[in-house]
Write an enzyme that holds these catalytic residues in place. Sequence first.
Site, PDB file in Angstrom:
ATOM      1  N   HIS A   1       0.813  -1.206   0.000  1.00 21.03           N
ATOM      2  CA  HIS A   1       0.000   0.000   0.000  1.00 21.03           C
ATOM      3  C   HIS A   1       0.850   1.261   0.000  1.00 21.03           C
ATOM      4  O   HIS A   1       0.525   2.243  -0.645  1.00 21.03           O
ATOM      5  CB  HIS A   1      -0.881   0.010   1.249  1.00 21.03           C
ATOM      6  CG  HIS A   1      -2.146  -0.717   1.038  1.00 21.03           C
ATOM      7  ND1 HIS A   1      -2.393  -1.939   1.589  1.00 21.03           N
ATOM      8  CD2 HIS A   1      -3.220  -0.395   0.307  1.00 21.03           C
ATOM      9  CE1 HIS A   1      -3.573  -2.346   1.210  1.00 21.03           C
ATOM     10  NE2 HIS A   1      -4.104  -1.434   0.428  1.00 21.03           N
TER      11      HIS A   1
ATOM     12  N   GLU B   1      -3.714 -13.309 -18.008  1.00 19.69           N
ATOM     13  CA  GLU B   1      -2.829 -13.161 -16.849  1.00 19.69           C
ATOM     14  C   GLU B   1      -2.470 -14.503 -16.241  1.00 19.69           C
ATOM     15  O   GLU B   1      -1.752 -14.585 -15.259  1.00 19.69           O
ATOM     16  CB  GLU B   1      -3.406 -12.206 -15.812  1.00 19.69           C
ATOM     17  CG  GLU B   1      -4.873 -12.355 -15.533  1.00 19.69           C
ATOM     18  CD  GLU B   1      -5.417 -11.267 -14.610  1.00 19.69           C
ATOM     19  OE1 GLU B   1      -4.669 -10.415 -14.137  1.00 19.69           O
ATOM     20  OE2 GLU B   1      -6.630 -11.305 -14.358  1.00 19.69           O
TER      21      GLU B   1
ATOM     22  N   ASP C   1      -0.047 -10.147 -12.900  1.00 22.46           N
ATOM     23  CA  ASP C   1      -0.313 -11.549 -12.560  1.00 22.46           C
ATOM     24  C   ASP C   1       0.386 -12.504 -13.518  1.00 22.46           C
ATOM     25  O   ASP C   1       0.859 -13.559 -13.107  1.00 22.46           O
ATOM     26  CB  ASP C   1      -1.827 -11.819 -12.553  1.00 22.46           C
ATOM     27  CG  ASP C   1      -2.442 -11.418 -11.223  1.00 22.46           C
ATOM     28  OD1 ASP C   1      -1.851 -11.754 -10.194  1.00 22.46           O
ATOM     29  OD2 ASP C   1      -3.492 -10.759 -11.229  1.00 22.46           O
TER      30      ASP C   1
ATOM     31  N   CYS D   1      -2.438  -4.016 -19.580  1.00 23.15           N
ATOM     32  CA  CYS D   1      -2.890  -3.125 -18.502  1.00 23.15           C
ATOM     33  C   CYS D   1      -2.135  -3.346 -17.196  1.00 23.15           C
ATOM     34  O   CYS D   1      -2.474  -2.751 -16.189  1.00 23.15           O
ATOM     35  CB  CYS D   1      -4.391  -3.262 -18.282  1.00 23.15           C
ATOM     36  SG  CYS D   1      -4.884  -4.918 -17.793  1.00 23.15           S
TER      37      CYS D   1
HETATM   38  C1  PEP Z   1      -2.569  -7.531 -13.685  1.00 22.62           C
HETATM   39  O1  PEP Z   1      -2.596  -8.611 -13.086  1.00 22.62           O
HETATM   40  O2  PEP Z   1      -1.612  -7.170 -14.391  1.00 22.62           O
HETATM   41  C2  PEP Z   1      -3.696  -6.601 -13.569  1.00 22.62           C
HETATM   42  C3  PEP Z   1      -3.749  -5.520 -14.304  1.00 22.62           C
HETATM   43  O3  PEP Z   1      -4.634  -6.871 -12.648  1.00 22.62           O
HETATM   44  P1  PEP Z   1      -4.444  -6.630 -11.074  1.00 22.62           P
HETATM   45  O4  PEP Z   1      -3.129  -5.895 -10.875  1.00 22.62           O
HETATM   46  O5  PEP Z   1      -5.614  -5.840 -10.629  1.00 22.62           O
HETATM   47  O6  PEP Z   1      -4.417  -8.024 -10.541  1.00 22.62           O
HETATM   48 MG    MG Z   2      -4.485  -9.341 -12.248  1.00 18.40          MG
END
Ligand code: PEP
Ligand code: MG
Length: 948
Positions: A571, A811, A835, A882
């Site tokens: 965080h 992912e 991920d 993303c």
């Molecule tokens: C990711 O896993 O790259 C992603 C964008 O999702 P999160 O970070 O929310 O798991």
């Molecule tokens: Mg993710």
Amino acid sequence: MLTLRQEDILLGCEASDWQAALDHAAEALQVAGLVEADYRQGLHAREAQSSTYLGNAIAIPHGTPESRCHVKQTGVRVLQFPRGLDWHDGQRVHVLVTIAAQSDEHLDILRQLTHVLDRDGVGERLAAADSPAQVAALLSRAVVEARLDAETLCLGFPAHSAEELALAAAARLRQAGCVAPGFVAAIAEQAPLALGQGLWLAHSHREVATPALALATPAEPGAVNGVFCLAAQGDAHRGLLERLSVLLESGQGSELAGASVQTVLARLAGEGAGAETLTVRVLNAHGLHARPAKQLIQVARAQGLPIKVRLAEGGEAVAASSLTKVIGLGARRGQRLVFSAEGEGAREALAAIDQAVRDGLGERVTPFDEGRDAPPVEASAPAPEPLAADRPHPAVAASPGLAIAPLFVMRTPRFDYPARAADAAEQERRLGAAIHEGAEQLEALVTQARGGEVAEILSMHEEMLEDPELYQAALEGIRDGASAEAGWWEAIETAARAQEALADRLLAERAADLRDVGRRVLGILCDVAMPEPPAHPYILVADDLGPSDVARLDTARVRGLLTARGGATAHSAILARALGIPAVVGAGERVLTLSNGDDLILDGERGQVIPRPSQERRDRAELRLKEREAREKAAWAARFEPAATVDGHRVEVAANLGNTAHAADAVERGAEGVGLLRTEFIFMAHAQAPDLEAQIAEYREALDALDGRPLVARTLDVGGDKPLAYWPVPQEDNPFLGLRGIRLALTRPEVLETQLRALLMAGVGRPLRIMLPMVKDVAEFRTVRVLFDRLLEELPEAERATDVQLGVMIEVPSAALLAPSLAAEVDFFSVGTNDLTQYTLAIDRGHPELSAQADGLHPAVLRLIEMTVSAAHAQGKWVGVCGELASDAAAVPVLVGLGVDELSVSARQVPLVKARLREFDLEEARARAELALAQATAEAVRDALEAR
Ligand code: PEP
Ligand code: MG
């Protein structure tokens, strides 16, 4: 928890007799790749020892310990025999839960099945079930029991009123992770209910993650002997409340005041005050599984008086004569069992039980050797080696940017002082003088600070220091014989804990201020100098920083953050990014050996720090810093221009959002859309799942702000590191490999349906993209597609989005490997590199030490992205990225070269990523992608890209 998948369940099996059924079961395990063929003999041998019939028409065949070598992987196959089988012990069986277990993992399965056995008619329903889902639902629904253990007890708390104790108990539940702040607020709003005998009850079901019961007892019993605080969920607390009412009926409630943890747990487990007890350790290598449990109940039954048993750490005391209840304890080797019995012959009965357990309950056991069985004691670590001057020290990049400044190490000083003192008057005088001096110090600091946030905080500290109640509380301690230091710190701690119990997060965070103030006075009393941050700009170095520490930072002076511990997704790192402060985390203890005032270069992009840099290195860094500032300025000025490479190759740059209210800000920063709306954060901001209208309003807010730009909304991605208070997920050993993302959503299709409906309805006349998280193959996508298509049919076109696409996140490595089959059916892909990297490299993304190696530029991850893009483009579908990698300056050309069509990054990064695109052409991007793919490690990729 037993999570049965559809493919684990075989319906409509037939067998001429029970032996043939066993063969059938062995074959099913073998076909699933769980065991070798020889495991079959193990199943038969085990059945020959004693029946594995469990009850309610269920048998649980499993191999002997000797046959475990034939188990390739732990797993279960459930075979349904609708016509039934005559088992060799005369029972009728409809379901075989056949277990392949390498060690004692099957105890959890057994434990869960014992709950199934308590439900009437389950056998018939299992026989009649006509879908795997139905069988899974019948077998998997675990009965949740409210938690009550040493961690939920708050005994001897320095408060008198029922309201204060209720709050202390609620705070304890929060610390134990059972509830969220909303629960504490609900408790604060109510008057506890009198139960009699000086006991009270406060309860709420608001923001309960795990049902639990806490008890707070006062330091000095008076009118109030104790306050229970119940975090209610369903009827999980029924058993606990029943035992509490039995305790009250017996008139022993008042005895809880002043009782020890063990006594409180014993009384609330249902053990009488006059019971004889025996605590004994389970010695069996695989815990109290079916066979030793059977032996135990036989010994218990032979004693001729009721005997109860429970786990020493808490939980209900159950009849030791009940097989399902004993198995239901799920006791493992080394765990302590508490047996209890009352009346004549109790002591002898317990002695017999003691002997039987020590003898191994029919199994050969080795005595529990504390030295061997206990976890190895860590050798005391040698003092960390100091960091070398002018050498880059690698760590985790947590927030981009570059800082060059003297460093300040925030070390919590050590205070040594006597707990007690005989001269109360002298102690009072010392404390008074120390408080006075502390106030003077603060006054001087306020003047130096010349206004701003820091001055405000310091003035607040001054007020806290002058709080007469705090002083009075310390004096009381001193008059009871405490030293000035001990009396003062006790008063500070008590006040800080009460503050922490407050529902308002901001007020609760003032506990940290109280402790800061407390340490200042303690420092004066102990003659230990307190670390004072310098008045000039500096880089803050600390062991770890909590989010509240980061939030309280003097942003005008703190140029960068460096911590010994913590990962990039902590965080504090997220907050540092939001504040725009460069940060490097997880740098190891060696950074704490740095000296205050030493110069430091902190590179939040590369994730490295350079202590005491040479003049030459410093000049280079300063040049980079100037260039960076100039780049940021230019990027900001050009933020509304379309994102494209030098030769005009368009790559959309969108923003990642967790809050729909921030969509307008993203547009203001030049975002061409939202590429990832993490809708779980919207759910987390509500005390209960937002209903259709609330969701429509949320999504509409973002769509309105986007004003025709596309919105890519990800459906709920709960689980893993993102728990949702009102959607509890059972404790899992590996939550990242467990029920999360789409897997979890599919267990509550009605929630998913409402979300999809809300998105569609909010998206009238707007470009809407919906994507599913954590998809592992096309089967999960198809399940949602059916639901989605039905909604498209149901909702009139005028009332829903028509420019709509349904895609998946890539992912999980399996999804990338199977991208061609997914690409044929989905509308788009968005690669979640956070991920994807975690699962490809098998490194927990938040791991304090390893996450530095979880680099998305690893060639293995890049190859998966390449496979994803080529599969998508072959089918005319688009691909976005993303994850955090999308805003990594070194990665941007590589991703473009791999053919990625959209980059979605945090809103702050949008102008910079757009600017980065304008620095190369497509040919260069392709060359960089090729270069990266040809490397063997992430480090080699970064080196090769930098050298190019
Ligand atoms: C990711 O896993 O790259 C992603 C964008 O999702 P999160 O970070 O929310 O798991
Ligand atoms: Mg993710």
